[in-house]
Design an enzyme around this catalytic site. Structure first.
Site, PDB file in Angstrom:
ATOM      1  N   ASP A   1     -60.382 135.546   3.344  1.00 51.38           N
ATOM      2  CA  ASP A   1     -60.976 135.932   4.683  1.00 51.38           C
ATOM      3  C   ASP A   1     -59.876 136.200   5.527  1.00 51.38           C
ATOM      4  OD1 ASP A   1     -62.997 136.620   6.285  1.00 51.38           O
ATOM      5  OD2 ASP A   1     -63.389 134.462   7.228  1.00 51.38           O
ATOM      6  N   HIS A   2     -60.254 136.706   6.791  1.00 50.40           N
ATOM      7  CA  HIS A   2     -59.209 137.403   7.798  1.00 50.40           C
ATOM      8  C   HIS A   2     -57.810 137.137   7.275  1.00 50.40           C
ATOM      9  CE1 HIS A   2     -62.338 138.269  10.817  1.00 50.40           C
ATOM     10  NE2 HIS A   2     -62.955 137.213  10.434  1.00 50.40           N
TER      11      HIS A   2
ATOM     12  N   ASP B   1     -57.367 142.047   7.933  1.00 46.00           N
ATOM     13  CA  ASP B   1     -57.798 142.272   9.275  1.00 46.00           C
ATOM     14  C   ASP B   1     -56.626 142.842  10.126  1.00 46.00           C
ATOM     15  OD1 ASP B   1     -58.860 142.104  11.457  1.00 46.00           O
ATOM     16  OD2 ASP B   1     -59.325 139.996  11.663  1.00 46.00           O
TER      17      ASP B   1
ATOM     18  N   GLU C   1     -62.004 145.400   8.827  1.00 44.45           N
ATOM     19  CA  GLU C   1     -62.798 145.296  10.200  1.00 44.45           C
ATOM     20  C   GLU C   1     -62.235 146.491  11.185  1.00 44.45           C
ATOM     21  OE1 GLU C   1     -63.140 141.984  14.071  1.00 44.45           O
ATOM     22  OE2 GLU C   1     -62.963 141.346  11.796  1.00 44.45           O
TER      23      GLU C   1
ATOM     24  N   HIS D   1     -67.395 134.889  16.823  1.00 44.94           N
ATOM     25  CA  HIS D   1     -67.097 133.487  15.760  1.00 44.94           C
ATOM     26  C   HIS D   1     -67.012 132.191  16.383  1.00 44.94           C
ATOM     27  CE1 HIS D   1     -64.400 136.680  13.927  1.00 44.94           C
ATOM     28  NE2 HIS D   1     -64.789 136.137  12.755  1.00 44.94           N
TER      29      HIS D   1
ATOM     30  N   HIS E   1     -69.633 138.826  10.887  1.00 41.18           N
ATOM     31  CA  HIS E   1     -69.128 137.636  11.105  1.00 41.18           C
ATOM     32  C   HIS E   1     -69.752 136.918  12.138  1.00 41.18           C
ATOM     33  CE1 HIS E   1     -65.333 138.043   8.645  1.00 41.18           C
ATOM     34  NE2 HIS E   1     -66.021 139.204   8.414  1.00 41.18           N
ATOM     35  N   GLY E   2     -69.428 135.611  12.385  1.00 42.36           N
ATOM     36  CA  GLY E   2     -70.123 134.876  13.327  1.00 42.36           C
ATOM     37  C   GLY E   2     -71.366 134.529  13.088  1.00 42.36           C
TER      38      GLY E   2
ATOM     39  N   SER F   1     -73.143 131.663  12.504  1.00 46.09           N
ATOM     40  CA  SER F   1     -73.637 130.605  13.021  1.00 46.09           C
ATOM     41  C   SER F   1     -74.058 130.676  14.430  1.00 46.09           C
ATOM     42  CB  SER F   1     -72.649 129.644  12.967  1.00 46.09           C
ATOM     43  OG  SER F   1     -72.321 129.140  11.741  1.00 46.09           O
TER      44      SER F   1
ATOM     45  N   ASN G   1     -70.854 135.871   7.249  1.00 44.85           N
ATOM     46  CA  ASN G   1     -70.061 135.026   6.999  1.00 44.85           C
ATOM     47  C   ASN G   1     -70.495 133.851   7.974  1.00 44.85           C
ATOM     48  OD1 ASN G   1     -68.234 136.987   5.594  1.00 44.85           O
ATOM     49  ND2 ASN G   1     -66.585 136.000   6.559  1.00 44.85           N
TER      50      ASN G   1
END
Length: 280
Positions: A81-82, A103, A133, A176, A204-205, A207, A226
Protein backbone atom coordinates in the site's frame (compact mmCIF):
# COMPACT_ATOMS: atom_id res chain seq x y z
CA UNK A 1 -3.50 -18.49 -5.31
CA UNK A 2 -1.36 -15.39 -5.82
CA UNK A 3 -2.84 -12.86 -8.26
CA UNK A 4 -2.53 -9.14 -8.99
CA UNK A 5 -5.00 -6.28 -9.41
CA UNK A 6 -5.21 -6.89 -13.14
CA UNK A 7 -6.70 -10.30 -12.42
CA UNK A 8 -9.37 -8.90 -10.10
CA UNK A 9 -10.39 -5.32 -10.81
CA UNK A 10 -11.39 -5.00 -14.49
CA UNK A 11 -14.32 -7.38 -14.05
CA UNK A 12 -15.29 -5.79 -10.73
CA UNK A 13 -15.33 -2.35 -12.35
CA UNK A 14 -17.89 -3.59 -14.89
CA UNK A 15 -20.02 -5.42 -12.33
CA UNK A 16 -22.02 -4.54 -9.21
CA UNK A 17 -19.43 -5.87 -6.75
CA UNK A 18 -16.03 -4.64 -5.57
CA UNK A 19 -12.97 -6.38 -4.16
CA UNK A 20 -12.13 -5.53 -0.53
CA UNK A 21 -8.51 -4.74 0.27
CA UNK A 22 -7.61 -5.34 3.92
CA UNK A 23 -4.69 -3.58 5.53
CA UNK A 24 -3.10 -6.03 7.96
CA UNK A 25 -0.50 -5.53 10.66
CA UNK A 26 0.86 -9.03 11.21
CA UNK A 27 0.38 -12.72 10.62
CA UNK A 28 -2.67 -13.15 12.86
CA UNK A 29 -4.96 -10.65 11.18
CA UNK A 30 -3.67 -11.58 7.71
CA UNK A 31 -4.42 -15.24 8.40
CA UNK A 32 -7.87 -14.32 9.73
CA UNK A 33 -8.74 -12.40 6.55
CA UNK A 34 -7.67 -15.31 4.36
CA UNK A 35 -9.75 -17.66 6.53
CA UNK A 36 -12.81 -15.49 5.92
CA UNK A 37 -12.17 -15.29 2.18
CA UNK A 38 -11.71 -19.05 1.90
CA UNK A 39 -14.89 -19.80 3.85
CA UNK A 40 -16.82 -17.45 1.58
CA UNK A 41 -14.96 -18.53 -1.57
CA UNK A 42 -14.21 -14.99 -2.72
CA UNK A 43 -11.03 -13.21 -3.87
CA UNK A 44 -9.44 -10.74 -1.51
CA UNK A 45 -6.54 -8.30 -1.37
CA UNK A 46 -4.09 -8.34 1.54
CA UNK A 47 -2.23 -5.05 1.92
CA UNK A 48 0.85 -4.01 3.87
CA UNK A 49 0.84 -0.32 4.69
CA UNK A 50 3.70 1.91 5.84
CA UNK A 51 3.18 1.00 9.51
CA UNK A 52 3.72 -2.72 8.85
CA UNK A 53 6.61 -2.09 6.45
CA UNK A 54 8.36 0.17 8.98
CA UNK A 55 7.85 -2.48 11.67
CA UNK A 56 8.73 -5.64 9.75
CA UNK A 57 10.72 -4.39 6.81
CA UNK A 58 9.42 -4.62 3.26
CA UNK A 59 11.11 -7.96 2.52
CA UNK A 60 9.60 -9.75 5.52
CA UNK A 61 6.18 -8.21 4.91
CA UNK A 62 6.25 -9.28 1.26
CA UNK A 63 7.32 -12.81 2.08
CA UNK A 64 4.68 -13.25 4.78
CA UNK A 65 1.77 -11.91 2.73
CA UNK A 66 2.76 -13.56 -0.55
CA UNK A 67 3.18 -16.93 1.20
CA UNK A 68 -0.35 -16.69 2.60
CA UNK A 69 -1.61 -15.74 -0.87
CA UNK A 70 0.11 -18.65 -2.60
CA UNK A 71 -1.25 -21.15 -0.08
CA UNK A 72 -4.84 -19.82 -0.20
CA UNK A 73 -7.58 -21.74 -2.00
CA UNK A 74 -8.99 -18.46 -3.37
CA UNK A 75 -7.30 -15.70 -5.39
CA UNK A 76 -5.36 -13.37 -3.08
CA UNK A 77 -3.47 -10.27 -4.21
CA UNK A 78 -0.39 -9.37 -2.10
CA UNK A 79 -0.41 -5.57 -2.23
CA UNK A 80 2.11 -3.00 -1.00
CA UNK A 81 0.00 0.00 0.00
CA UNK A 82 0.90 3.73 0.14
CA UNK A 83 4.61 3.88 -0.68
CA UNK A 84 6.46 7.07 -1.53
CA UNK A 85 9.92 5.70 -2.32
CA UNK A 86 10.67 3.81 -5.51
CA UNK A 87 13.50 1.80 -3.94
CA UNK A 88 11.11 0.33 -1.35
CA UNK A 89 8.64 -0.55 -4.10
CA UNK A 90 11.29 -2.30 -6.17
CA UNK A 91 12.51 -4.22 -3.12
CA UNK A 92 8.90 -5.21 -2.39
CA UNK A 93 8.48 -6.49 -5.95
CA UNK A 94 11.69 -8.48 -5.66
CA UNK A 95 10.53 -10.16 -2.44
CA UNK A 96 7.06 -11.16 -3.56
CA UNK A 97 4.43 -8.43 -3.68
CA UNK A 98 2.19 -9.02 -6.69
CA UNK A 99 0.88 -5.45 -6.59
CA UNK A 100 2.23 -2.09 -5.42
CA UNK A 101 1.00 1.44 -4.87
CA UNK A 102 3.26 4.34 -5.70
CA UNK A 103 1.72 7.25 -3.85
CA UNK A 104 2.58 10.45 -5.66
CA UNK A 105 -0.49 12.26 -4.40
CA UNK A 106 1.56 14.98 -2.71
CA UNK A 107 3.47 15.75 -5.92
CA UNK A 108 2.61 18.12 -8.77
CA UNK A 109 0.59 16.33 -11.46
CA UNK A 110 3.43 16.12 -13.99
CA UNK A 111 5.87 14.66 -11.45
CA UNK A 112 3.24 12.24 -10.15
CA UNK A 113 2.66 10.98 -13.69
CA UNK A 114 6.37 10.75 -14.51
CA UNK A 115 7.39 8.86 -11.38
CA UNK A 116 4.33 6.61 -11.40
CA UNK A 117 5.00 5.77 -15.07
CA UNK A 118 8.56 4.74 -14.20
CA UNK A 119 7.25 2.40 -11.48
CA UNK A 120 4.65 0.99 -13.87
CA UNK A 121 7.29 0.19 -16.47
CA UNK A 122 9.35 -1.83 -13.98
CA UNK A 123 6.38 -3.46 -12.23
CA UNK A 124 4.61 -4.54 -15.41
CA UNK A 125 7.83 -6.08 -16.70
CA UNK A 126 7.76 -8.23 -13.54
CA UNK A 127 4.06 -9.14 -13.83
CA UNK A 128 3.14 -6.82 -10.95
CA UNK A 129 0.19 -4.41 -10.97
CA UNK A 130 0.37 -0.76 -9.90
CA UNK A 131 -2.08 1.55 -8.14
CA UNK A 132 -1.64 5.31 -8.14
CA UNK A 133 -3.43 8.21 -6.47
CA UNK A 134 -4.63 11.50 -7.90
CA UNK A 135 -5.95 14.10 -5.53
CA UNK A 136 -5.07 13.44 -1.90
CA UNK A 137 -7.12 11.52 0.69
CA UNK A 138 -6.59 13.10 4.15
CA UNK A 139 -6.14 11.35 7.50
CA UNK A 140 -8.31 11.72 10.58
CA UNK A 141 -5.18 11.73 12.75
CA UNK A 142 -3.69 14.93 11.38
CA UNK A 143 -0.55 14.41 9.30
CA UNK A 144 0.87 17.80 8.25
CA UNK A 145 2.66 16.35 5.23
CA UNK A 146 -0.59 14.97 3.77
CA UNK A 147 -2.73 17.47 1.90
CA UNK A 148 -6.49 17.37 1.42
CA UNK A 149 -7.14 17.61 -2.32
CA UNK A 150 -10.36 16.60 -4.06
CA UNK A 151 -9.74 14.64 -7.25
CA UNK A 152 -10.25 16.61 -10.44
CA UNK A 153 -11.85 14.45 -13.19
CA UNK A 154 -9.70 15.90 -15.98
CA UNK A 155 -6.49 15.41 -14.00
CA UNK A 156 -7.60 11.90 -13.11
CA UNK A 157 -8.14 11.08 -16.78
CA UNK A 158 -4.71 12.42 -17.72
CA UNK A 159 -3.05 10.60 -14.84
CA UNK A 160 -4.67 7.26 -15.67
CA UNK A 161 -3.91 7.55 -19.37
CA UNK A 162 -0.32 8.75 -19.13
CA UNK A 163 0.86 6.76 -16.11
CA UNK A 164 -0.51 3.42 -17.28
CA UNK A 165 -1.63 2.36 -13.79
CA UNK A 166 -3.97 -0.57 -13.19
CA UNK A 167 -6.04 1.28 -10.56
CA UNK A 168 -6.59 4.91 -9.57
CA UNK A 169 -7.27 5.96 -5.97
CA UNK A 170 -9.44 9.06 -5.71
CA UNK A 171 -10.42 11.64 -3.10
CA UNK A 172 -14.17 12.36 -2.98
CA UNK A 173 -14.74 13.07 0.72
CA UNK A 174 -13.24 9.83 2.02
CA UNK A 175 -10.86 10.08 4.99
CA UNK A 176 -8.28 7.60 6.28
CA UNK A 177 -8.54 6.11 9.80
CA UNK A 178 -11.99 7.37 10.80
CA UNK A 179 -13.38 5.23 13.64
CA UNK A 180 -17.01 6.08 12.82
CA UNK A 181 -18.76 6.37 9.42
CA UNK A 182 -18.91 10.17 9.34
CA UNK A 183 -17.38 10.93 5.93
CA UNK A 184 -19.54 12.81 3.43
CA UNK A 185 -19.07 11.37 -0.04
CA UNK A 186 -19.40 13.59 -3.11
CA UNK A 187 -21.21 11.13 -5.38
CA UNK A 188 -21.56 13.68 -8.18
CA UNK A 189 -17.81 14.18 -8.28
CA UNK A 190 -17.24 10.42 -8.22
CA UNK A 191 -19.63 10.02 -11.17
CA UNK A 192 -17.74 12.66 -13.16
CA UNK A 193 -14.45 10.90 -12.42
CA UNK A 194 -15.92 7.55 -13.45
CA UNK A 195 -17.11 9.07 -16.74
CA UNK A 196 -13.63 10.46 -17.46
CA UNK A 197 -11.48 7.50 -16.36
CA UNK A 198 -11.56 4.02 -17.87
CA UNK A 199 -9.19 2.55 -15.27
CA UNK A 200 -10.77 0.86 -12.20
CA UNK A 201 -11.21 3.26 -9.28
CA UNK A 202 -10.15 2.78 -5.66
CA UNK A 203 -11.54 4.23 -2.45
CA UNK A 204 -9.36 4.48 0.65
CA UNK A 205 -10.79 5.20 4.10
CA UNK A 206 -13.66 2.72 3.81
CA UNK A 207 -14.14 2.38 7.58
CA UNK A 208 -15.33 5.99 7.72
CA UNK A 209 -18.03 5.65 5.04
CA UNK A 210 -21.68 4.78 5.63
CA UNK A 211 -22.72 1.37 4.32
CA UNK A 212 -25.43 2.80 2.11
CA UNK A 213 -22.79 4.97 0.43
CA UNK A 214 -20.46 1.99 0.03
CA UNK A 215 -23.21 -0.08 -1.59
CA UNK A 216 -23.96 2.74 -4.02
CA UNK A 217 -20.27 3.18 -4.85
CA UNK A 218 -19.46 -0.50 -5.40
CA UNK A 219 -22.33 -0.78 -7.88
CA UNK A 220 -20.59 1.90 -9.93
CA UNK A 221 -17.00 2.13 -11.18
CA UNK A 222 -15.26 1.66 -7.83
CA UNK A 223 -13.64 -1.76 -7.98
CA UNK A 224 -11.46 -1.75 -4.84
CA UNK A 225 -12.11 -0.52 -1.30
CA UNK A 226 -9.30 -0.26 1.26
CA UNK A 227 -10.28 -1.32 4.78
CA UNK A 228 -8.10 -1.04 7.86
CA UNK A 229 -9.55 0.66 10.90
CA UNK A 230 -12.50 -1.69 11.42
CA UNK A 231 -10.05 -4.61 11.55
CA UNK A 232 -7.66 -2.79 13.89
CA UNK A 233 -10.49 -2.03 16.28
CA UNK A 234 -11.88 -5.58 16.18
CA UNK A 235 -8.44 -7.04 16.85
CA UNK A 236 -7.44 -4.60 19.59
CA UNK A 237 -10.71 -4.71 21.50
CA UNK A 238 -10.89 -8.50 21.57
CA UNK A 239 -7.22 -8.90 22.48
CA UNK A 240 -7.59 -6.39 25.33
CA UNK A 241 -10.71 -8.17 26.56
CA UNK A 242 -8.97 -11.56 26.43
CA UNK A 243 -5.90 -10.36 28.32
CA UNK A 244 -7.96 -8.72 31.06
CA UNK A 245 -10.07 -11.87 31.46
CA UNK A 246 -7.01 -14.17 31.52
CA UNK A 247 -4.29 -12.43 33.55
CA UNK A 248 -2.28 -15.65 34.01
CA UNK A 249 -2.24 -16.63 30.34
CA UNK A 250 1.05 -15.87 28.57
CA UNK A 251 1.03 -18.04 25.45
CA UNK A 252 0.66 -15.92 22.35
CA UNK A 253 -1.41 -18.40 20.27
CA UNK A 254 -3.96 -18.66 23.08
CA UNK A 255 -4.20 -14.90 23.54
CA UNK A 256 -4.46 -14.30 19.80
CA UNK A 257 -7.12 -16.92 19.03
CA UNK A 258 -10.13 -14.84 20.03
CA UNK A 259 -8.73 -11.72 18.37
CA UNK A 260 -8.27 -13.65 15.12
CA UNK A 261 -11.89 -14.77 15.23
CA UNK A 262 -12.99 -11.17 15.79
CA UNK A 263 -11.02 -10.07 12.73
CA UNK A 264 -12.43 -12.96 10.71
CA UNK A 265 -15.97 -11.88 11.63
CA UNK A 266 -15.21 -8.26 10.69
CA UNK A 267 -13.69 -9.36 7.38
CA UNK A 268 -16.69 -11.56 6.64
CA UNK A 269 -19.02 -8.60 7.12
CA UNK A 270 -16.97 -6.56 4.65
CA UNK A 271 -16.92 -9.42 2.15
CA UNK A 272 -20.70 -9.64 2.36
CA UNK A 273 -20.97 -5.87 1.92
CA UNK A 274 -18.85 -5.76 -1.23
CA UNK A 275 -19.78 -9.06 -2.86
CA UNK A 276 -23.38 -9.33 -1.66
CA UNK A 277 -24.79 -11.37 1.22
CA UNK A 278 -25.73 -14.47 -0.79
CA UNK A 279 -22.22 -15.89 -0.65
CA UNK A 280 -20.37 -18.46 1.36
Amino acid sequence: MLVNLGDLLPEAAKSDYAVPCFNVFGYEDARAVVNAAEKMNRPVILAANKTLVDFMGVASAAQMISALAKEASVPVCAHLDHTYEEDIIFKGIHHGFSSVMFDGSQLPLEENIRRTRAVVDVAHACGVSVEGEIGSVPYDDIRPHIKTIATDPFEAAAFARESGVDAVAVSVGNIHRLKEPTATIDHDSLARIADAVETPLVIHGTSGIKEEDLTRMRKGAVAKFNIGTVLRMAFGRKLRETMIANPEEFDRPVLMAAAMLAVEDAARHQLELFYGKNIG
